[in-house]
Scaffold this active site. Structure first.
Site, PDB file in Angstrom:
ATOM      1  N   THR A  98       0.690  -1.097  -0.019  1.00 50.65           N
ATOM      2  CA  THR A  98       0.007  -0.004  -0.008  1.00 50.65           C
ATOM      3  C   THR A  98       0.957   1.201  -0.079  1.00 50.65           C
ATOM      4  OG1 THR A  98      -0.127   0.274   2.460  1.00 50.65           O
ATOM      5  CG2 THR A  98      -1.689  -1.270   1.135  1.00 50.65           C
ATOM      6  N   HIS A 114      -5.746  -6.700  -9.984  1.00 52.44           N
ATOM      7  CA  HIS A 114      -6.233  -7.369  -8.820  1.00 52.44           C
ATOM      8  C   HIS A 114      -6.935  -8.710  -9.248  1.00 52.44           C
ATOM      9  CE1 HIS A 114      -9.694  -4.886  -9.499  1.00 52.44           C
ATOM     10  NE2 HIS A 114     -10.489  -5.923  -9.118  1.00 52.44           N
ATOM     11  N   ASP A 159      -2.576  -3.669   9.314  1.00 53.49           N
ATOM     12  CA  ASP A 159      -2.809  -2.773  10.274  1.00 53.49           C
ATOM     13  C   ASP A 159      -4.274  -2.263  10.749  1.00 53.49           C
ATOM     14  OD1 ASP A 159      -3.891  -1.028   8.128  1.00 53.49           O
ATOM     15  OD2 ASP A 159      -2.331   0.244   8.133  1.00 53.49           O
ATOM     16  N   ALA A 160      -4.661  -1.735  11.498  1.00 57.67           N
ATOM     17  CA  ALA A 160      -6.081  -1.343  12.045  1.00 57.67           C
ATOM     18  C   ALA A 160      -6.983  -0.758  11.179  1.00 57.67           C
ATOM     19  CB  ALA A 160      -5.759  -0.507  13.390  1.00 57.67           C
ATOM     20  N   ASN A 161      -6.203   0.074  10.376  1.00 57.64           N
ATOM     21  CA  ASN A 161      -7.158   0.818   9.162  1.00 57.64           C
ATOM     22  C   ASN A 161      -7.727   0.112   8.213  1.00 57.64           C
ATOM     23  OD1 ASN A 161      -8.146   3.286   7.924  1.00 57.64           O
ATOM     24  ND2 ASN A 161      -6.538   3.011   6.443  1.00 57.64           N
ATOM     25  N   ASN A 175      -0.688  -0.885  17.790  1.00 59.02           N
ATOM     26  CA  ASN A 175      -0.372  -0.671  19.050  1.00 59.02           C
ATOM     27  C   ASN A 175      -1.649  -1.372  19.880  1.00 59.02           C
ATOM     28  OD1 ASN A 175      -1.619   1.456  21.406  1.00 59.02           O
ATOM     29  ND2 ASN A 175       0.857   1.487  21.198  1.00 59.02           N
ATOM     30  N   CYS A 223       6.808   1.638  19.471  1.00 62.61           N
ATOM     31  CA  CYS A 223       6.334   2.705  20.085  1.00 62.61           C
ATOM     32  C   CYS A 223       6.969   2.873  21.723  1.00 62.61           C
ATOM     33  CB  CYS A 223       4.770   3.163  20.239  1.00 62.61           C
ATOM     34  SG  CYS A 223       3.936   1.846  21.084  1.00 62.61           S
TER      35      CYS A 223
END
Length: 200
Positions: free
Chosen positions: A48, A85, A101-103, A137, A170
């Site tokens: 991405t 795709h 990831d979360a998104n 996170n 983090c």
């Protein structure tokens, strides 16, 4: 390695998580595994736009094909041209999104498909495995919506490779770290071993 190697097409996907920095290790581990498994792995990677921030493809073997949103649009000019795709879902024997990831997890759980990776996941043929490796996170992982999104993907047929607890980039310590590279690769290899691919 024998001349009758089994061929296996592996599609990897990376989203905008710092865990994308492990992509070179995932690829190198797969390349090493093909010798012990007497196999020929062809690897393609979807990045991405945010994932590109965490990896320099110039540091990875040129034998790997990297694909981005631009490749999707550049491949199609008019009716009859290839749809990347869709072609990828036909080419791949397995699709592993590591990290997710979360998104992107939230988008997938809602059926959204606004980039090459998500379009490929949306068009996936569930007769073949599609694995996802959450990475975020700890506070994001523990948000109530995350478990709902993961459960929805699993219900649809996606296969989760669970995250682990460790000290995150983090500095926080807790759940949310992407599974270890060896764990991810073992899922790919185990599927390869159990499949009935024709020898070439």
């Amino acid at each position: 390695m024998s001349c009758n190697k089994k061929k296996f097409n592996i599609l990897l996907g990376c989203t905008g998580s710092v865990a994308t920095i492990k992509l070179p290790v995932v690829i190198q581990t797969l390349i090493e595994k093909q010798f012990t498994e007497d196999a020929k792995f062809e690897i393609k990677v979807i990045l991405t736009e945010n994932a590109k921030h965490f990896v320099d493809v110039r540091d990875i073997t040129p034998d790997v094909t990297f694909l981005t949103d631009a490749d999707e649009w550049n491949a199609w000019k008019q009716r009859g041209d290839p749809v990347l795709h869709i072609d990828l879902t036909k080419w791949a024997d397995v699709f592993v999104i590591a990290p997710l990831d979360a998104n992107s997890l939230a988008k997938m759980a809602q059926g959204l498909c606004d980039n090459l990776l998500l379009c490929t996941a949306r068009a996936w043929n569930f007769n073949k495995p599609i694995f996802f490796c959450p990475a975020m996170n700890t506070f994001m992982w523990e948000h109530p919506i995350t478990s709902e999104h993961v459960a929805k993907l699993v219900q649809w047929g996606y296969r989760e490779i669970p995250c682990i607890s460790k000290t995150l980039m983090c500095g926080d310590t807790g759940n949310g770290a992407m599974a270890e590279v060896d764990t991810i690769v073992s899922h790919i290899v185990e599927y390869f071993r159990s499949s009935n691919k024709d020898e070439i």
